[in-house]
Design an enzyme around this catalytic site. Sequence first.
Site, short mmCIF file in Angstrom:
data_model
loop_
_atom_site.label_atom_id
_atom_site.label_comp_id
_atom_site.label_asym_id
_atom_site.label_seq_id
_atom_site.Cartn_x
_atom_site.Cartn_y
_atom_site.Cartn_z
N GLU A 201 -37.97 59.59 -9.80
CA GLU A 201 -38.87 59.75 -10.70
C GLU A 201 -40.28 60.20 -10.34
OE1 GLU A 201 -39.38 56.08 -13.31
OE2 GLU A 201 -37.44 56.15 -13.74
N GLY A 202 -40.22 61.02 -9.37
CA GLY A 202 -41.43 61.88 -8.62
C GLY A 202 -41.30 61.62 -7.27
#
Length: 822
Positions: free
Chosen positions: A501-502
Amino acid sequence: MSVLLTLLAALIASGACAYHRTSLRTWAIATVAATLVVGLLAHAPVTMAILLVIELAVAVPLLLVDFRRRQISAPLLKLFAKVTPKLSDTEQTALEAGTVGFEGELFSGKPDWHELLKQPRPELSVEEQAFLDGPVEELCAMIDDWQITHELADLPPAVWEFVKKNRFFGMIIPKQYGGLQFSALAHSAVLQKLSTVSATLSSTVAVPNSLGPAELLLHYGSDEQKNHYLPRLAVGEEIPCFALTGPYAGSDATSIPDYGIVCKQVVDGVETLGIRLTFDKRYITLAPIATVVGLAFRMYDPEHLLGDKDDLGITLALLPRSTPGLEIGRRHFPLNIPFQNGPIHGKDVFAPLSTLIGGPQMAGHGWRMLVECLSVGRAISLPSNATGAMRGSAAATGAYARMRKQFGLAIARFEGVEEALARIGGLTYATAALSRATAAAVDRGEKPSVPSAIAKYHATEWARQVASDTMDVHGGKAVQLGPKNYAGRGWSSVPIAITVEGANIMTRSLMIFGQGAIRCHPYVLKEMQALSIADYGERLKSFDRALFGHIGFGFSNAVRSFAMGVSGSRLGDSAGDAYTRRYYRKLNRYSAALALCADVFMGVLGGKLKFKEKLSARLGDVLSYLYIASSMLKRYEDTGRPEADRPFLAWGFHECMWLTQNALDGAIRNFPVRPVAWLLRALVFPFGRREVPPSDRLGRRVAALLTAPNEARARLTEWVYLTPSANNTVGRMNALLPDVIAAEPVERKFGKAQKAGQFKAHDYLGQLGEAVQAGVISQAEFDLLERVRKGVFEFISVDDFDPSELGAASARDGKGKLADAA
């Protein structure tokens, strides 16, 4: 002397107006009046006259608004239009996707603490608490993490069935579609509790409730899509996954090479308008078992079947697993944490336009859809899992350090261990407050894009530190994997949360300050938006208003930063009680320093700041630590200002201020325009760097709280599965902790007699029996020591295996032994 007094009066009046952010007119009147009065009283007519001429020469053109716009703002507008980097469509979408909450106050240089403290206290509903006490507790009792991670490489069938039946995959789905419709706080609480028993389980439950088909359908799906999919997703009849990442596009999701071509194809004898998809995805959680696949791709319409555009942009679709050509089922193996994760492939896969989420009208809107949903999902899933793991580590490590003895002392008494325990306690308190704050923001209807990035980065980074300290304190106990090891798999799972997620490096260096500087700043976005106004007169008026508001804002922050630095953060309005008032004032100081540095960095470097990632990262750190410290203060207020929690609060707060100071110092020290850096240092650190890390004495108090039952420890370990069931070593260990503490004075009495040579037996139980006969201890004390000895032995023991038990299941024969390689 009279000259100096007159000059000083003018400076004080001007500085006071800047500090309190008065209007331009008030500043002019106050400065002129102060110069007149002191100049006349001090008999300094020449100095007074010179100062008045300077003051009026500055004030009059600025107060004549039409003149100011034509002669000052208009040329600056042209210059600003030239030097301002044009935002790409994806950057513009990301900026517009989220909302601004209290983080905007921290960027203001003058936070309104009453805005923070009047926010409602986050609380679970009766139904949500019942779910935690019922199905979540039952599910935790079913978990054998060694079986999951080593023997099955999957959740057992009974666990899958229980999760589906009790709608764990439907926490965010409204009740009208059969879901639980829980608050973000309840969603967070469930994940925190599950993460204390199994990272595989918590990841499995997190994904369907985060960025994925359900979230996207709720916000953008057609009524037909919602009615078809959401009831099935809620009860696990459909298992979702979302395919975004591929070999050539990870964090740079806008560069995905996967594509879909609008075309017509005959399906079941009917000519159907659709898309021919080619894609190669990897790292997709739940993919191997998914029945419906969310897919991100770039959509093209070369034949203009839908309109005039060739490149429609990033688009999202939902593909049933049965779609011809969709290849799915193989698994990745992420660091021995066997949540279902794998690749998805397809070449020339045809899907009708009805598979697009929201229908054909949402073609090309995929990036906006993703970033809007990500700001919500990322605020909950990973921060919650990290917080739960940290809370579980605090409970386990505190109890273990009290039980485990070396050199005749509990290892908690050693200062090296004490230091690690202090970090575990302080960082867990801070992270719990952070995850609570972001969940509360979501429940207030916000889309906290900046706080979600802060929470994702710092929760997972601090979870890494806590996992490291947990391993250090446990030593060999945590190294030897097996059913008795409750720490090793947690350590293995840390890099997964940091990557997904990043990736954390990208989140810190590009996202937190990159979005925060524009979204949270009171004037920068307004100045940029002014450039897009078509009417020149309105454009100039809007730019002038934002520009001079910005200039006054900058002067105010310079004065406030310097004044609060000189006073040691003793000036200004505050909130809280007598204990925390100084904390709020310190945050006021660093809020002004952040706003000042951000303005100077953006003003001097302009578009180049975008590529100065290390500078952006440090300023993002400052914003992050201010937000985390604010979250801790809000939690302290919401829980009734408990005195018992003060060591946790103080440790976490001082750590944040120490890190804030270091981040500011690093940013200023590495600023490339040195004269500007020298001026900033004088304004931000007029007496040098005075912050210090948490003291040893404070760390000792935090460690003491972790190693004994008390109300502060109970609050810190809220939502940890501590039921002393057969499968829960940490729960049983915590249940024994009161006996361990009660046994300590008896052990000292027994040890004293032992050293005096009063016993002839060589074994422990034999010596205890002699101690009872000699009247050294009572029978009840004998029973206590025997019970503690037996319990502690279980918890310090490690596993061993027959060599045949350690082979991979795929390499075994039917009898469980390693198959012959030949």
